[in-house]
Enzyme design. Sequence first.
Site, mmCIF file in Angstrom:
data_model
loop_
_atom_site.group_PDB
_atom_site.id
_atom_site.type_symbol
_atom_site.label_atom_id
_atom_site.label_comp_id
_atom_site.label_asym_id
_atom_site.label_seq_id
_atom_site.Cartn_x
_atom_site.Cartn_y
_atom_site.Cartn_z
ATOM 1 N N ASP A 12 -6.717 1.123 4.006
ATOM 2 C CA ASP A 12 -6.006 0.159 3.175
ATOM 3 C C ASP A 12 -6.949 -0.961 2.748
ATOM 4 O O ASP A 12 -7.497 -1.687 3.592
ATOM 5 C CB ASP A 12 -4.831 -0.418 3.970
ATOM 6 C CG ASP A 12 -3.779 -1.057 3.090
ATOM 7 O OD1 ASP A 12 -4.052 -1.280 1.904
ATOM 8 O OD2 ASP A 12 -2.682 -1.329 3.590
ATOM 9 N N ASP A 13 -7.155 -1.100 1.436
ATOM 10 C CA ASP A 13 -7.942 -2.198 0.852
ATOM 11 C C ASP A 13 -9.446 -2.092 1.114
ATOM 12 O O ASP A 13 -10.161 -3.103 0.987
ATOM 13 C CB ASP A 13 -7.463 -3.571 1.354
ATOM 14 C CG ASP A 13 -6.106 -3.975 0.816
ATOM 15 O OD1 ASP A 13 -5.526 -3.211 0.021
ATOM 16 O OD2 ASP A 13 -5.618 -5.058 1.189
ATOM 17 N N CYS A 52 -1.458 -0.811 -3.385
ATOM 18 C CA CYS A 52 -1.340 0.325 -2.479
ATOM 19 C C CYS A 52 -0.249 1.339 -2.775
ATOM 20 O O CYS A 52 -0.523 2.539 -2.877
ATOM 21 C CB CYS A 52 -1.197 -0.179 -1.043
ATOM 22 S SG CYS A 52 0.255 -1.203 -0.752
ATOM 23 N N HIS A 116 4.584 2.701 3.594
ATOM 24 C CA HIS A 116 4.849 1.745 2.514
ATOM 25 C C HIS A 116 5.289 2.434 1.222
ATOM 26 O O HIS A 116 4.900 2.038 0.124
ATOM 27 C CB HIS A 116 3.621 0.865 2.263
ATOM 28 C CG HIS A 116 3.974 -0.426 1.560
ATOM 29 N ND1 HIS A 116 3.015 -1.219 0.968
ATOM 30 C CD2 HIS A 116 5.171 -1.042 1.350
ATOM 31 C CE1 HIS A 116 3.607 -2.267 0.425
ATOM 32 N NE2 HIS A 116 4.921 -2.179 0.636
ATOM 33 N N ASP A 280 -7.040 3.161 -0.796
ATOM 34 C CA ASP A 280 -5.929 3.136 -1.746
ATOM 35 C C ASP A 280 -6.170 2.224 -2.936
ATOM 36 O O ASP A 280 -5.465 2.314 -3.947
ATOM 37 C CB ASP A 280 -4.622 2.752 -1.038
ATOM 38 C CG ASP A 280 -4.680 1.380 -0.366
ATOM 39 O OD1 ASP A 280 -5.770 0.772 -0.309
ATOM 40 O OD2 ASP A 280 -3.618 0.919 0.103
ATOM 41 N N ASN A 281 -7.133 1.318 -2.847
ATOM 42 C CA ASN A 281 -7.489 0.425 -3.966
ATOM 43 C C ASN A 281 -8.772 -0.304 -3.600
ATOM 44 O O ASN A 281 -9.314 -0.129 -2.500
ATOM 45 C CB ASN A 281 -6.366 -0.565 -4.293
ATOM 46 C CG ASN A 281 -5.808 -1.320 -3.106
ATOM 47 O OD1 ASN A 281 -4.673 -1.091 -2.694
ATOM 48 N ND2 ASN A 281 -6.601 -2.208 -2.524
#
Length: 475
Positions: A12-13, A52, A116, A280-281
């Site tokens: 994540d991130d 995300c 999420h 995811d990003n």
Amino acid sequence: MTPPNIVLILVDDLGWRDLGCYGSTFHETPHIDALAAGGMRFTEAYAASPVCSPSRASLLSGKDAARVGITDWLGGQGVGRLLNTPYLRGLPENEYTLARALRAAGYRTWHVGKWHLGGGRSLPDHHGFDLNVAGSSRALPGSYVSPYRMENLRDGPDGEYLTDRLTDEAIALVDRAGDSPFFLNLWHYAVHTPIQAPAPLVEKYRAKARAMGLPEDAFEEGEPMAAWHLRGQRIRRRTLQSDPGYAAMVENLDANVGRLVEALRERGLLQNTVIVFTSDNGGLSTAEGSPTTNQPLREGKGWLHDGGLRVPLIVAGGGTIPGLDTETVTSTPDLFPTILELAGLPPLPAQHLDGRSIAGSLRGEVAAPHSIHWHYPHYSNQGGRPSSAVRSGRYKLIRDWETGHVALYDLDADTGEEHDLATTLPDVLAELTDDLDRWLTDVGALVPRPNPYPHPFDDPQPGDHGVSRRRDRHR
């Protein structure tokens, strides 16, 4: 031949430059670097969205996020000169996910970590997963240190660290896999905020920053935020990777990737396991503490510049993937058909897929060029405005829905997207504009509408005698 096991690690991130194998000189990631050296490292891989939930929906469905109908992180909303654009608040149960396809082919399917993508009938067990560990509707953990206060995960001993625990859960599943092939969908909460890491690692990087002469608070203050709920705040861009807490989270993540790879090796499974590692990003670099920078890429999470979209992608294992780098341009929805092909499964005749298999690139073949599109019609918490974009070959076009401005960049010559060529390359501008418009129509993208109110309105204040100052509120 026995179908390969699939391990899909989604971080994540995690930014494009956050790993040693992608150029970081501050973060230490020896285990992920070794994974890249033994597999294929994609240098021009993109997330399906700068935030995300849309990327997660795209990964599992093989579709562009706008076609699924999830275009913002679930729970996100904001207005400015434009209204908030509606989007789905959960992954529809009728989506035929990657997990469903693999389970139908005899795979055991497990989800571990962040989800999420909605609660209730949008949870993993309604999308093809036999087991859900720690997946819920929430965006971030209550704490990275137990007690976690999370659904679908019992608290561990006081002081247990979440990334360690999720890896323990994943290894335990591998231990009882049996003879059936498995799909382990390991989606870490790290390295999302809150920035919490084991204290000894934080101190290690604090000392390292001092030794390298790097200030921890390496920021440049920028322009005001465009979203009304952020009025009064300004964009705060990090200029150096020097945040000790974030670097510690990255190193802990790396150690846990190493633990999982070693567990597969010890159990004799590594040669027949394909490992996909990605994010995811882009990295969080302009707000909310701005713990990393994606330079030389522009901006970060929440933006349609490459810093918000370009991500690490490593594919390794399976016994046949060479240790090479590739400049193949690829995006999140490509992973669905790629994994099906690597598993020896045919394409799904009844399933629309926007993604294209990149399995050929893993064999050293040259991929056919195609456009990649993005639609993020929302105000991000990181400063980005509602925008859409397309990349075709070396060129990338970004349309700002708030201002109407259309920018054109040559990514081969201008990695940092600093030089707008819209007025100097009118033919390219027209071609990419048409490409983007056709795609927006094809996926049924919802375009943001102007806000009928010209500026924010204050709530009634003491002394107003109950008279609202929200002019034109009921017109």
